[in-house]
Design a protein around this motif. Sequence first.
Motif, PDB file in Angstrom:
ATOM      1  N   ILE A   1       4.595  -3.121  -7.921  1.00 38.53           N
ATOM      2  CA  ILE A   1       3.056  -2.577  -8.137  1.00 38.53           C
ATOM      3  C   ILE A   1       2.582  -3.113  -9.496  1.00 38.53           C
ATOM      4  O   ILE A   1       1.401  -3.443  -9.208  1.00 38.53           O
ATOM      5  CB  ILE A   1       3.175  -0.966  -8.113  1.00 38.53           C
ATOM      6  CG1 ILE A   1       3.734  -0.322  -7.149  1.00 38.53           C
ATOM      7  CG2 ILE A   1       1.658  -0.263  -8.652  1.00 38.53           C
ATOM      8  CD1 ILE A   1       4.026   1.183  -7.128  1.00 38.53           C
TER       9      ILE A   1
ATOM     10  N   ARG B   1       0.980  -1.110  -0.168  1.00 36.54           N
ATOM     11  CA  ARG B   1       0.135   0.090  -0.018  1.00 36.54           C
ATOM     12  C   ARG B   1       0.859   1.208  -0.082  1.00 36.54           C
ATOM     13  O   ARG B   1       0.569   2.439  -0.575  1.00 36.54           O
ATOM     14  CB  ARG B   1      -0.999   0.008   1.334  1.00 36.54           C
ATOM     15  CG  ARG B   1      -1.942  -1.046   1.039  1.00 36.54           C
ATOM     16  CD  ARG B   1      -3.122  -1.050   2.286  1.00 36.54           C
ATOM     17  NE  ARG B   1      -3.030   0.301   2.970  1.00 36.54           N
ATOM     18  CZ  ARG B   1      -3.047   0.255   4.353  1.00 36.54           C
ATOM     19  NH1 ARG B   1      -2.676  -0.765   5.145  1.00 36.54           N
ATOM     20  NH2 ARG B   1      -3.295   1.413   4.890  1.00 36.54           N
TER      21      ARG B   1
ATOM     22  N   GLU C   1       0.793   6.875  -6.498  1.00 36.10           N
ATOM     23  CA  GLU C   1      -0.239   7.775  -6.814  1.00 36.10           C
ATOM     24  C   GLU C   1      -0.115   9.156  -6.588  1.00 36.10           C
ATOM     25  O   GLU C   1      -0.330  10.150  -7.366  1.00 36.10           O
ATOM     26  CB  GLU C   1      -1.370   7.280  -6.006  1.00 36.10           C
ATOM     27  CG  GLU C   1      -2.614   8.355  -5.789  1.00 36.10           C
ATOM     28  CD  GLU C   1      -3.401   7.911  -7.298  1.00 36.10           C
ATOM     29  OE1 GLU C   1      -4.231   8.973  -7.726  1.00 36.10           O
ATOM     30  OE2 GLU C   1      -3.298   6.895  -8.024  1.00 36.10           O
TER      31      GLU C   1
ATOM     32  N   LYS D   1       2.132   1.753  -3.335  1.00 36.76           N
ATOM     33  CA  LYS D   1       1.105   2.368  -4.411  1.00 36.76           C
ATOM     34  C   LYS D   1       0.644   3.793  -4.096  1.00 36.76           C
ATOM     35  O   LYS D   1       0.264   4.677  -4.783  1.00 36.76           O
ATOM     36  CB  LYS D   1      -0.274   1.490  -4.192  1.00 36.76           C
ATOM     37  CG  LYS D   1       0.048   0.297  -4.947  1.00 36.76           C
ATOM     38  CD  LYS D   1      -1.250  -0.673  -4.779  1.00 36.76           C
ATOM     39  CE  LYS D   1      -0.987  -1.998  -5.322  1.00 36.76           C
ATOM     40  NZ  LYS D   1      -2.381  -2.927  -5.298  1.00 36.76           N
TER      41      LYS D   1
ATOM     42  N   LYS E   1       8.449  -0.041  -8.882  1.00 42.14           N
ATOM     43  CA  LYS E   1       7.462   0.318  -9.913  1.00 42.14           C
ATOM     44  C   LYS E   1       7.024  -1.099 -10.510  1.00 42.14           C
ATOM     45  O   LYS E   1       5.847  -1.329 -10.756  1.00 42.14           O
ATOM     46  CB  LYS E   1       7.750   1.089 -11.040  1.00 42.14           C
ATOM     47  CG  LYS E   1       7.763   2.560 -10.503  1.00 42.14           C
ATOM     48  CD  LYS E   1       8.561   3.469 -11.832  1.00 42.14           C
ATOM     49  CE  LYS E   1       8.758   4.755 -11.300  1.00 42.14           C
ATOM     50  NZ  LYS E   1       9.609   5.586 -12.479  1.00 42.14           N
TER      51      LYS E   1
ATOM     52  N   SER F   1      -0.733  -5.773  -8.967  1.00 43.11           N
ATOM     53  CA  SER F   1      -2.298  -5.255  -9.286  1.00 43.11           C
ATOM     54  C   SER F   1      -3.237  -6.060  -9.910  1.00 43.11           C
ATOM     55  O   SER F   1      -2.671  -7.175 -10.136  1.00 43.11           O
ATOM     56  CB  SER F   1      -2.229  -3.994 -10.497  1.00 43.11           C
ATOM     57  OG  SER F   1      -1.777  -2.934  -9.636  1.00 43.11           O
TER      58      SER F   1
END
Length: 102
Positions: free
Chosen positions: A98, A14, A21, A17, A95, A102
């Motif tokens: 992530i 989290r 974001e 992420k 990256k 997903s």
Amino acid sequence: MRRKQNALVPLEIRTLKAIAELTKNGDNQAYGFQIAKQLDPKLKANPLTSFGTLYRALERLGERGLVVSTWESIEDLPDSGRPRRRYYHLTDAGKEVIRCSS
């Protein structure tokens, strides 16, 4: 929760992420309180239960090469008297984590 070797715990994923974001609009760095607010949007004046938990997660992510951190330069500090910020940047490996989660 017992951690499996080389596995990330949910907070670490989290956190990655949240950094992604925060940095998707061109700024490639985020500092701890921004990340905390992204993780818990209800956070206003009330601190998280333990900011230390977030900073330990960021430290582990750094040790694994998923984030890199840099300190704000003294020259960039405003005259507000606040302490220097430590900025976190996702690495290519971060990256990739992530993308795979997903």
